[in-house]
Design a protein around this motif. Structure first.
Motif, PDB file in Angstrom:
ATOM      1  N   THR A   1     -15.912   6.601 -11.997  1.00 50.62           N
ATOM      2  CA  THR A   1     -15.256   6.695 -13.289  1.00 50.62           C
ATOM      3  C   THR A   1     -15.691   5.556 -14.198  1.00 50.62           C
ATOM      4  O   THR A   1     -16.267   4.558 -13.738  1.00 50.62           O
ATOM      5  CB  THR A   1     -13.717   6.641 -13.115  1.00 50.62           C
ATOM      6  OG1 THR A   1     -13.092   6.783 -14.385  1.00 50.62           O
ATOM      7  CG2 THR A   1     -13.287   5.322 -12.505  1.00 50.62           C
TER       8      THR A   1
ATOM      9  N   LYS B   1     -10.522   3.793  -2.007  1.00 53.46           N
ATOM     10  CA  LYS B   1     -11.501   4.014  -3.073  1.00 53.46           C
ATOM     11  C   LYS B   1     -11.337   5.411  -3.652  1.00 53.46           C
ATOM     12  O   LYS B   1     -11.118   6.386  -2.927  1.00 53.46           O
ATOM     13  CB  LYS B   1     -12.915   3.828  -2.546  1.00 53.46           C
ATOM     14  CG  LYS B   1     -13.217   2.435  -2.009  1.00 53.46           C
ATOM     15  CD  LYS B   1     -14.652   2.343  -1.547  1.00 53.46           C
ATOM     16  CE  LYS B   1     -14.955   0.975  -0.946  1.00 53.46           C
ATOM     17  NZ  LYS B   1     -14.266   0.794   0.357  1.00 53.46           N
TER      18      LYS B   1
ATOM     19  N   ARG C   1     -15.343   2.703  -9.584  1.00 55.93           N
ATOM     20  CA  ARG C   1     -14.459   3.719  -9.021  1.00 55.93           C
ATOM     21  C   ARG C   1     -13.003   3.357  -9.284  1.00 55.93           C
ATOM     22  O   ARG C   1     -12.656   2.187  -9.478  1.00 55.93           O
ATOM     23  CB  ARG C   1     -14.663   3.846  -7.496  1.00 55.93           C
ATOM     24  CG  ARG C   1     -16.002   4.396  -7.073  1.00 55.93           C
ATOM     25  CD  ARG C   1     -16.118   4.473  -5.552  1.00 55.93           C
ATOM     26  NE  ARG C   1     -17.400   5.016  -5.134  1.00 55.93           N
ATOM     27  CZ  ARG C   1     -17.632   6.329  -4.956  1.00 55.93           C
ATOM     28  NH1 ARG C   1     -16.649   7.203  -5.144  1.00 55.93           N
ATOM     29  NH2 ARG C   1     -18.825   6.753  -4.590  1.00 55.93           N
ATOM     30  N   HIS C   2     -12.158   4.386  -9.273  1.00 64.38           N
ATOM     31  CA  HIS C   2     -10.725   4.140  -9.257  1.00 64.38           C
ATOM     32  C   HIS C   2     -10.377   3.395  -7.966  1.00 64.38           C
ATOM     33  O   HIS C   2     -10.938   3.691  -6.905  1.00 64.38           O
ATOM     34  CB  HIS C   2      -9.946   5.461  -9.281  1.00 64.38           C
ATOM     35  CG  HIS C   2     -10.140   6.273 -10.521  1.00 64.38           C
ATOM     36  ND1 HIS C   2      -9.669   5.866 -11.754  1.00 64.38           N
ATOM     37  CD2 HIS C   2     -10.759   7.476 -10.722  1.00 64.38           C
ATOM     38  CE1 HIS C   2      -9.973   6.785 -12.661  1.00 64.38           C
ATOM     39  NE2 HIS C   2     -10.637   7.756 -12.074  1.00 64.38           N
ATOM     40  N   ASP C   3      -9.464   2.445  -8.058  1.00 66.39           N
ATOM     41  CA  ASP C   3      -8.933   1.775  -6.867  1.00 66.39           C
ATOM     42  C   ASP C   3      -7.456   2.141  -6.786  1.00 66.39           C
ATOM     43  O   ASP C   3      -6.614   1.594  -7.507  1.00 66.39           O
ATOM     44  CB  ASP C   3      -9.107   0.264  -6.958  1.00 66.39           C
ATOM     45  CG  ASP C   3      -8.876  -0.421  -5.622  1.00 66.39           C
ATOM     46  OD1 ASP C   3      -7.861  -0.109  -4.973  1.00 66.39           O
ATOM     47  OD2 ASP C   3      -9.701  -1.264  -5.228  1.00 66.39           O
TER      48      ASP C   3
ATOM     49  N   ALA D   1     -10.850   0.578 -13.667  1.00 68.80           N
ATOM     50  CA  ALA D   1     -11.653   0.834 -12.479  1.00 68.80           C
ATOM     51  C   ALA D   1     -12.240  -0.470 -11.945  1.00 68.80           C
ATOM     52  O   ALA D   1     -12.336  -1.473 -12.660  1.00 68.80           O
ATOM     53  CB  ALA D   1     -12.776   1.812 -12.800  1.00 68.80           C
TER      54      ALA D   1
ATOM     55  N   MET E   1     -13.173  -3.400 -17.400  1.00 68.16           N
ATOM     56  CA  MET E   1     -13.383  -3.007 -16.013  1.00 68.16           C
ATOM     57  C   MET E   1     -13.192  -4.224 -15.102  1.00 68.16           C
ATOM     58  O   MET E   1     -13.574  -5.335 -15.459  1.00 68.16           O
ATOM     59  CB  MET E   1     -14.778  -2.416 -15.837  1.00 68.16           C
ATOM     60  CG  MET E   1     -14.991  -1.690 -14.519  1.00 68.16           C
ATOM     61  SD  MET E   1     -16.452  -0.635 -14.555  1.00 68.16           S
ATOM     62  CE  MET E   1     -15.953   0.606 -15.733  1.00 68.16           C
TER      63      MET E   1
END
Length: 268
Positions: free
Chosen positions: A150, A146, A163-165, A155, A1
């Motif tokens: 997840t 954003k 979060r997904h970027d 992420a 991550m």
């Protein structure tokens, strides 16, 4: 991550240079230079149309990007600030709105100059993909796209949850497409072929990535009948790309030399 990070602005006297602005400007510069180089080497042989059109594409892209940002994603801005919010082109941009604005602008510019646009499309594709990828790194640096919560390995560990970027994902996608396009360009291709590949290769993944946009944050992007404005634009890009690819099937592979021969024969 990926750990959460913030890039501090660089102070330049009374001005501040933010990472987003610096990378967006760099992307425009690199994209324009690569497109001009491709125009000289793979066709049409003359980079003047692209050099002259590039600044207007940027202006049209900024205007289109802001209009879609306000009218498509955040109409509440219009309700609270009035029509003057449409004039604040520096305050919020939609990338797909930028695509639409740039597309409309270059079509109108080439028609005004009485130049054919199709011969320059392959060169434009070779500049747009990497330049857009660099600009998307600016979005990643600013974390202004954003996604949903997840545990995906790529992420970003935002405060409050990973979060997904989507700025990062799009940058990776565009650099991958750029690599494919430059490999394809090693052999002569019909006019418009590379732009057709770019339009479809970007639009299809982008359509599905938009389902990862956050909906649980303040100022979340709006939806129209369940889809984002970018997803509707993706249908348009797929249509354009498909038309270009189908059209290219009936055209010969074009080189600078072959085009020069055709122009000489037409002038004779």
């Amino acid at each position: 991550m990926i750990p959460y990070f913030e890039v501090p602005p660089l102070s330049l006297g009374p001005l501040e240079l933010h990472a987003f602005g610096a990378l967006a400007a760099l992307g425009i510069y690199v994209g324009a230079r690569l497109a001009a180089k491709a125009a000289r080497t793979i066709g049409p042989g003359d980079d003047l149309p692209i050099v002259e059109a590039a600044p207007w594409m940027v202006v049209g892209g900024v205007i289109g990007g802001h209009l879609v940002h306000v009218l498509g994603y955040h109409p509440e801005i219009l309700a609270t600030e009035g029509w003057t919010s449409l004039l604040k082109v520096w305050d919020g941009l939609s990338s797909m709105g930028g695509v639409l604005g740039g597309l409309i602008t270059i079509v109108l510019f080439f028609r005004w100059k009485r130049w054919r646009l199709i011969p320059s499309l392959n060169a434009l594709a070779l500049g747009i993909a990497p330049g857009w990828g660099i600009a998307r790194l600016g979005c990643f640096a600013a974390h202004d796209h954003k996604g949903t919560l997840t545990d995906f390995p790529l992420a970003v560990a935002f405060p409050g949850g990973a979060r997904h970027d989507l700025g990062l994902y799009e940058a990776v996608l565009l650099f991958a497409i750029a690599g494919v396009l430059w490999l394809l360009a090693r052999k002569p291709r019909p006019e418009g072929f590379l732009m057709g590949v770019l339009a479809i290769a970007y639009a299809v993944p982008r359509f599905f990535m938009d389902f990862l946009r956050a909906t649980d944050l303040p100022f979340s992007d709006g939806r129209i009948a369940g889809l984002t404005p970018a997803q509707y634009t993706a249908f348009l890009l797929v249509g354009i790309g498909t038309w270009l690819l189908v059209r290219s099937r009936n055209l010969p592979a074009m080189t600078v030399e072959r085009r020069a021969e055709q122009e000489s024969a037409a002038a004779a």
